[in-house]
Design a protein around this motif. Sequence first.
Motif, PDB file in Angstrom:
ATOM      1  N   VAL A   1      27.911   8.616  94.877  1.00 56.49           N
ATOM      2  CA  VAL A   1      28.383   9.238  93.633  1.00 56.49           C
ATOM      3  C   VAL A   1      27.177   9.548  92.746  1.00 56.49           C
ATOM      4  O   VAL A   1      26.381   8.654  92.449  1.00 56.49           O
ATOM      5  N   VAL A   2      27.040  10.799  92.341  1.00 57.72           N
ATOM      6  CA  VAL A   2      26.001  11.212  91.395  1.00 57.72           C
ATOM      7  C   VAL A   2      26.676  11.539  90.072  1.00 57.72           C
ATOM      8  O   VAL A   2      27.603  12.367  90.024  1.00 57.72           O
ATOM      9  N   ASN A   3      26.230  10.881  89.011  1.00 56.99           N
ATOM     10  CA  ASN A   3      26.770  11.126  87.670  1.00 56.99           C
ATOM     11  C   ASN A   3      25.719  11.750  86.771  1.00 56.99           C
ATOM     12  O   ASN A   3      24.511  11.457  86.899  1.00 56.99           O
ATOM     13  N   SER A   4      26.163  12.569  85.866  1.00 59.11           N
ATOM     14  CA  SER A   4      25.261  13.162  84.871  1.00 59.11           C
ATOM     15  C   SER A   4      24.756  12.095  83.915  1.00 59.11           C
ATOM     16  O   SER A   4      25.311  10.977  83.847  1.00 59.11           O
ATOM     17  N   ALA A   5      23.720  12.412  83.162  1.00 56.98           N
ATOM     18  CA  ALA A   5      23.197  11.473  82.174  1.00 56.98           C
ATOM     19  C   ALA A   5      24.256  11.209  81.119  1.00 56.98           C
ATOM     20  O   ALA A   5      24.949  12.120  80.662  1.00 56.98           O
ATOM     21  N   GLY A   6      24.403   9.941  80.730  1.00 53.23           N
ATOM     22  CA  GLY A   6      25.414   9.578  79.749  1.00 53.23           C
ATOM     23  C   GLY A   6      24.962   9.825  78.327  1.00 53.23           C
ATOM     24  O   GLY A   6      23.818  10.082  78.061  1.00 53.23           O
TER      25      GLY A   6
ATOM     26  N   MET B   1      27.968  10.763  74.501  1.00 55.68           N
ATOM     27  CA  MET B   1      28.558  11.642  75.514  1.00 55.68           C
ATOM     28  C   MET B   1      28.734  10.870  76.818  1.00 55.68           C
ATOM     29  O   MET B   1      27.832  10.215  77.300  1.00 55.68           O
ATOM     30  N   ASP B   2      29.944  10.899  77.378  1.00 56.13           N
ATOM     31  CA  ASP B   2      30.204  10.201  78.616  1.00 56.13           C
ATOM     32  C   ASP B   2      29.606  10.955  79.791  1.00 56.13           C
ATOM     33  O   ASP B   2      29.515  12.191  79.782  1.00 56.13           O
ATOM     34  N   SER B   3      29.207  10.195  80.805  1.00 57.64           N
ATOM     35  CA  SER B   3      28.717  10.843  82.008  1.00 57.64           C
ATOM     36  C   SER B   3      29.887  11.396  82.804  1.00 57.64           C
ATOM     37  O   SER B   3      31.033  10.974  82.635  1.00 57.64           O
ATOM     38  N   LYS B   4      29.609  12.362  83.653  1.00 60.91           N
ATOM     39  CA  LYS B   4      30.653  12.873  84.527  1.00 60.91           C
ATOM     40  C   LYS B   4      30.109  13.004  85.932  1.00 60.91           C
ATOM     41  O   LYS B   4      28.898  13.155  86.152  1.00 60.91           O
TER      42      LYS B   4
ATOM     43  N   THR C   1      17.891  14.490  88.158  1.00 61.92           N
ATOM     44  CA  THR C   1      17.092  14.723  86.967  1.00 61.92           C
ATOM     45  C   THR C   1      17.131  13.481  86.083  1.00 61.92           C
ATOM     46  O   THR C   1      18.021  12.628  86.238  1.00 61.92           O
ATOM     47  N   PRO C   2      16.166  13.311  85.173  1.00 65.68           N
ATOM     48  CA  PRO C   2      16.095  12.080  84.391  1.00 65.68           C
ATOM     49  C   PRO C   2      17.420  11.740  83.695  1.00 65.68           C
ATOM     50  O   PRO C   2      18.046  12.593  83.067  1.00 65.68           O
ATOM     51  N   GLY C   3      17.831  10.499  83.859  1.00 70.66           N
ATOM     52  CA  GLY C   3      19.065  10.013  83.261  1.00 70.66           C
ATOM     53  C   GLY C   3      20.261  10.082  84.179  1.00 70.66           C
ATOM     54  O   GLY C   3      21.250   9.358  83.961  1.00 70.66           O
ATOM     55  N   GLN C   4      20.227  10.927  85.191  1.00 74.55           N
ATOM     56  CA  GLN C   4      21.327  10.948  86.151  1.00 74.55           C
ATOM     57  C   GLN C   4      21.315   9.665  86.966  1.00 74.55           C
ATOM     58  O   GLN C   4      20.271   9.029  87.153  1.00 74.55           O
ATOM     59  N   THR C   5      22.487   9.276  87.456  1.00 69.76           N
ATOM     60  CA  THR C   5      22.590   8.056  88.248  1.00 69.76           C
ATOM     61  C   THR C   5      23.139   8.365  89.636  1.00 69.76           C
ATOM     62  O   THR C   5      23.930   9.290  89.821  1.00 69.76           O
TER      63      THR C   5
END
Length: 203
Positions: free
Chosen positions: A198-203, A1-4, A22-26
């Motif tokens: 930029v905050v991205n969701s966990a990939g 699953m790609d991050s968004k 949250t864990p995995g977010q960047t």
Amino acid sequence: MDSKSLQDLVVAPNENWSGVLTPGQTLRIVDLEGKQAVDFLCYNADDPADRYNAADTMKYNKNVYLGEGHGIYSVRATKLLTIVADTMGGGHDTIGGCCSAASNLFRYNVPDTPSCHANFVRALARHGTGEKDIVANISFFMNVPVLADGTMGIVDGRSKPGDYVELRAESRVLAVISNCPQTRNPCNGFNPTPIRVVVNSAG
């Protein structure tokens, strides 16, 4: 699953940003124009007393400067974040700390200046914390050389326009950023400029 992308915004000089990861977010911090210091603090989002520890972060990484692959640790040895990308190639400062009105008056004899300390106070107030929770911070992109005799300085930054660091959350983390307004030393090339966050969701 790609991050968004969950957030993507520009932070002006002398402005702040904060958010819970949250864990995995960047979290990507982009120096848009180059040579701009970005002051950074982080905390266990579920227990802010478990906050960033500069000394232990240096000891665990065996380096006073941070870069890709290094962990960012708390006072209880919680790994809060990992630096997963760093286009500047390392050298991010852990020892210079943030500017403050008091420090600028002491060092430069200039009163009532804007500062990262004031930005941190404003940002932390949104999360029920405050001045007592400010500790020695990371300064991304700031160039603080230390000579063999222990002499340290703040000199022109090495970051180029578009350079970035990307941090991956390893636990629930409150991240706090001050885009440094300092004009009395060369940490911002004497010309503070905007950054992008930029905050991205966990990939």
